[in-house]
Scaffold this motif. Structure first.
Motif, PDB file in Angstrom:
ATOM      1  N   CYS A 187       0.829  -1.211   0.000  1.00  0.00           N
ATOM      2  CA  CYS A 187       0.000   0.000   0.000  1.00  0.00           C
ATOM      3  C   CYS A 187       0.861   1.257   0.000  1.00  0.00           C
ATOM      4  O   CYS A 187       2.061   1.206   0.291  1.00  0.00           O
ATOM      5  CB  CYS A 187      -0.942  -0.027   1.197  1.00  0.00           C
ATOM      6  N   PRO A 188       0.261   2.412  -0.317  1.00  0.00           N
ATOM      7  CA  PRO A 188       1.023   3.662  -0.413  1.00  0.00           C
ATOM      8  C   PRO A 188       1.756   4.042   0.867  1.00  0.00           C
ATOM      9  O   PRO A 188       2.755   4.759   0.813  1.00  0.00           O
ATOM     10  CB  PRO A 188      -0.054   4.697  -0.755  1.00  0.00           C
ATOM     11  N   SER A 189       1.265   3.601   2.023  1.00  0.00           N
ATOM     12  CA  SER A 189       1.973   3.860   3.280  1.00  0.00           C
ATOM     13  C   SER A 189       1.711   2.704   4.236  1.00  0.00           C
ATOM     14  O   SER A 189       0.804   1.902   4.026  1.00  0.00           O
ATOM     15  CB  SER A 189       1.521   5.181   3.913  1.00  0.00           C
ATOM     16  N   THR A 190       2.527   2.628   5.293  1.00  0.00           N
ATOM     17  CA  THR A 190       2.397   1.509   6.232  1.00  0.00           C
ATOM     18  C   THR A 190       1.089   1.569   7.007  1.00  0.00           C
ATOM     19  O   THR A 190       0.637   0.557   7.543  1.00  0.00           O
ATOM     20  CB  THR A 190       3.573   1.517   7.221  1.00  0.00           C
ATOM     21  N   GLU A 191       0.442   2.740   7.068  1.00  0.00           N
ATOM     22  CA  GLU A 191      -0.823   2.860   7.790  1.00  0.00           C
ATOM     23  C   GLU A 191      -1.999   2.329   6.960  1.00  0.00           C
ATOM     24  O   GLU A 191      -3.048   1.992   7.501  1.00  0.00           O
ATOM     25  CB  GLU A 191      -1.105   4.322   8.161  1.00  0.00           C
ATOM     26  N   LEU A 192      -1.826   2.261   5.651  1.00  0.00           N
ATOM     27  CA  LEU A 192      -2.929   1.879   4.768  1.00  0.00           C
ATOM     28  C   LEU A 192      -2.820   0.396   4.410  1.00  0.00           C
ATOM     29  O   LEU A 192      -2.378   0.021   3.327  1.00  0.00           O
ATOM     30  CB  LEU A 192      -2.912   2.734   3.500  1.00  0.00           C
ATOM     31  N   LEU A 193      -3.275  -0.448   5.324  1.00  0.00           N
ATOM     32  CA  LEU A 193      -3.179  -1.885   5.118  1.00  0.00           C
ATOM     33  C   LEU A 193      -4.257  -2.368   4.140  1.00  0.00           C
ATOM     34  O   LEU A 193      -5.303  -1.741   3.991  1.00  0.00           O
ATOM     35  CB  LEU A 193      -3.338  -2.609   6.457  1.00  0.00           C
ATOM     36  N   PRO A 194      -4.038  -3.519   3.469  1.00  0.00           N
ATOM     37  CA  PRO A 194      -5.041  -4.050   2.542  1.00  0.00           C
ATOM     38  C   PRO A 194      -6.312  -4.467   3.273  1.00  0.00           C
ATOM     39  O   PRO A 194      -6.263  -5.103   4.319  1.00  0.00           O
ATOM     40  CB  PRO A 194      -4.347  -5.263   1.922  1.00  0.00           C
ATOM     41  N   THR A 195      -7.460  -4.112   2.707  1.00  0.00           N
ATOM     42  CA  THR A 195      -8.744  -4.581   3.234  1.00  0.00           C
ATOM     43  C   THR A 195      -9.279  -5.756   2.420  1.00  0.00           C
ATOM     44  O   THR A 195     -10.097  -6.529   2.905  1.00  0.00           O
ATOM     45  CB  THR A 195      -9.791  -3.452   3.193  1.00  0.00           C
ATOM     46  N   ARG A 196      -8.826  -5.880   1.169  1.00  0.00           N
ATOM     47  CA  ARG A 196      -9.194  -6.986   0.300  1.00  0.00           C
ATOM     48  C   ARG A 196      -7.961  -7.398  -0.499  1.00  0.00           C
ATOM     49  O   ARG A 196      -7.200  -6.545  -0.962  1.00  0.00           O
ATOM     50  CB  ARG A 196     -10.315  -6.592  -0.679  1.00  0.00           C
ATOM     51  N   SER A 197      -7.783  -8.706  -0.651  1.00  0.00           N
ATOM     52  CA  SER A 197      -6.643  -9.228  -1.402  1.00  0.00           C
ATOM     53  C   SER A 197      -7.155 -10.274  -2.385  1.00  0.00           C
ATOM     54  O   SER A 197      -7.844 -11.212  -1.984  1.00  0.00           O
ATOM     55  CB  SER A 197      -5.615  -9.856  -0.457  1.00  0.00           C
ATOM     56  N   PHE A 198      -6.817 -10.109  -3.663  1.00  0.00           N
ATOM     57  CA  PHE A 198      -7.322 -10.967  -4.728  1.00  0.00           C
ATOM     58  C   PHE A 198      -6.164 -11.655  -5.443  1.00  0.00           C
ATOM     59  O   PHE A 198      -5.079 -11.090  -5.568  1.00  0.00           O
ATOM     60  CB  PHE A 198      -8.099 -10.144  -5.765  1.00  0.00           C
ATOM     61  N   GLU A 199      -6.446 -12.838  -5.953  1.00  0.00           N
ATOM     62  CA  GLU A 199      -5.468 -13.539  -6.780  1.00  0.00           C
ATOM     63  C   GLU A 199      -6.151 -14.045  -8.046  1.00  0.00           C
ATOM     64  O   GLU A 199      -7.190 -14.710  -7.984  1.00  0.00           O
ATOM     65  CB  GLU A 199      -4.875 -14.731  -6.035  1.00  0.00           C
ATOM     66  N   THR A 200      -5.579 -13.696  -9.205  1.00  0.00           N
ATOM     67  CA  THR A 200      -5.997 -14.266 -10.480  1.00  0.00           C
ATOM     68  C   THR A 200      -4.821 -15.088 -11.009  1.00  0.00           C
ATOM     69  O   THR A 200      -3.793 -15.200 -10.359  1.00  0.00           O
ATOM     70  CB  THR A 200      -6.382 -13.172 -11.494  1.00  0.00           C
ATOM     71  N   ASP A 201      -4.951 -15.628 -12.196  1.00  0.00           N
ATOM     72  CA  ASP A 201      -3.843 -16.408 -12.753  1.00  0.00           C
ATOM     73  C   ASP A 201      -2.608 -15.547 -12.985  1.00  0.00           C
ATOM     74  O   ASP A 201      -1.481 -16.011 -12.818  1.00  0.00           O
ATOM     75  CB  ASP A 201      -4.257 -17.063 -14.074  1.00  0.00           C
ATOM     76  N   LYS A 202      -2.809 -14.269 -13.350  1.00  0.00           N
ATOM     77  CA  LYS A 202      -1.679 -13.410 -13.711  1.00  0.00           C
ATOM     78  C   LYS A 202      -1.324 -12.359 -12.672  1.00  0.00           C
ATOM     79  O   LYS A 202      -0.204 -11.830 -12.682  1.00  0.00           O
ATOM     80  CB  LYS A 202      -1.980 -12.697 -15.038  1.00  0.00           C
ATOM     81  N   TYR A 203      -2.260 -12.055 -11.757  1.00  0.00           N
ATOM     82  CA  TYR A 203      -2.060 -10.900 -10.888  1.00  0.00           C
ATOM     83  C   TYR A 203      -2.390 -11.176  -9.418  1.00  0.00           C
ATOM     84  O   TYR A 203      -3.173 -12.074  -9.096  1.00  0.00           O
ATOM     85  CB  TYR A 203      -2.948  -9.732 -11.343  1.00  0.00           C
ATOM     86  N   TYR A 204      -1.783 -10.349  -8.563  1.00  0.00           N
ATOM     87  CA  TYR A 204      -2.249 -10.123  -7.196  1.00  0.00           C
ATOM     88  C   TYR A 204      -2.797  -8.701  -7.182  1.00  0.00           C
ATOM     89  O   TYR A 204      -2.142  -7.775  -7.660  1.00  0.00           O
ATOM     90  CB  TYR A 204      -1.120 -10.232  -6.172  1.00  0.00           C
ATOM     91  N   VAL A 205      -3.993  -8.536  -6.636  1.00  0.00           N
ATOM     92  CA  VAL A 205      -4.606  -7.208  -6.552  1.00  0.00           C
ATOM     93  C   VAL A 205      -5.001  -6.949  -5.105  1.00  0.00           C
ATOM     94  O   VAL A 205      -5.563  -7.820  -4.438  1.00  0.00           O
ATOM     95  CB  VAL A 205      -5.850  -7.092  -7.459  1.00  0.00           C
TER      96      VAL A 205
END
Length: 254
Positions: free
Chosen positions: A60-78
């Motif tokens: 994330c843009p800073s250490t305070e902004l943690l991921p709220t959703r994490s996705f995995e596709t065949d080609k990407y992590y989002v």
């Protein structure tokens, strides 16, 4: 429709109407629920491990902004990161699996579990079901679409997406406007359909199905009041009093 146009910044990006939906699909050989559960657990653990590793690289843009959703596709992590004053809705962050190329874009719109981010002529739409990219210079045509294999919330737990817990996903199929799952325990007994625009979801019991050895002859039927849902190998039809509400070609299934 005006509400949807206000959410999606490019006119025509998702001009899909929400229609009374749902379909039935083809029967494929039974996969044991225990094996499916083990595979799902392994996938979630793998995604969680990858998330930890990527988090160490400052996802994330800073250490305070943690991921709220994490996705995995065949080609990407989002990742959807928490927002701040500059971007209250959060940030869309995408990594390629093979090279680690990263893009970070403020989330411009959010409805339910659908996140939309725009950069230049490209619009990125992330849902628990698929990643879609459209471009204005191609008349808002979809230039990339990929199925989501796994999605977890901030607490590491998977988001409910398709079949209920304890059910086997017998079939997953796609038409232009819908993603449909056939669910059950020992045999198919329900279907779940999700609108690709907005993720509206409906689940109904199967009324009848014919899992013919010749897949071309297979068909499934469900009824909800005066609405009848029919899916064959080639076509999805939703009708009311004999008049078609939806008639779409089946594009993919597995």
């Amino acid at each position: 429709m005006n509400f949807l146009q206000s959410i999606f910044p490019h006119k025509g990006t998702f001009k899909l109407a929400f229609v009374g939906m749902v379909c039935l699909l083809f029967f494929i050989p039974l996969v044991k629920a225990e094996e499916s559960a083990k595979e799902e657990t392994a996938s979630i653990n793998k995604l969680s491990n990858n998330l930890v590793q990527l988090s160490q690289q400052k996802v994330c843009p800073s250490t305070e902004l943690l991921p709220t959703r994490s996705f995995e596709t065949d080609k990407y992590y989002v990742f959807i990161c928490r927002g701040n004053q500059k971007s209250p809705l959060g940030y869309y962050v995408r990594f390629t699996k093979n090279g680690g190329t990263k893009i970070t874009i403020p989330v411009s719109s959010k409805i339910g579990e659908t996140y939309l981010a725009t950069k230049g002529e490209a619009t990125y739409v992330m849902t628990p079901y698929e990643l879609v990219v459209t471009k204005v210079n191609r008349r808002d045509r979809v230039v990339f679409r990929e199925k989501v294999n796994n999605v977890i919330a901030a607490d590491g737990q998977p988001l409910a997406r398709a079949c209920p817990d304890g059910n086997t996903t017998f079939v997953e199929a796609e038409t232009k406007n819908f993603i449909v799952y056939i669910c059950g325990r020992e045999v198919p007994d329900s279907y779940v359909a999700v609108a690709r625009n907005g993720n509206n979801r409906i689940a109904l019991p199967l009324q009848k199905y014919n899992s013919s050895g010749n897949m071309e002859d297979s068909q499934y039927v469900a009824v909800n009041g005066d609405i009848r849902y029919l899916l064959t190998r080639k076509l999805l039809k939703v009708s009311r009093d004999g008049r078609n509400i939806v008639k779409e070609k089946v594009l993919h299934w597995n």
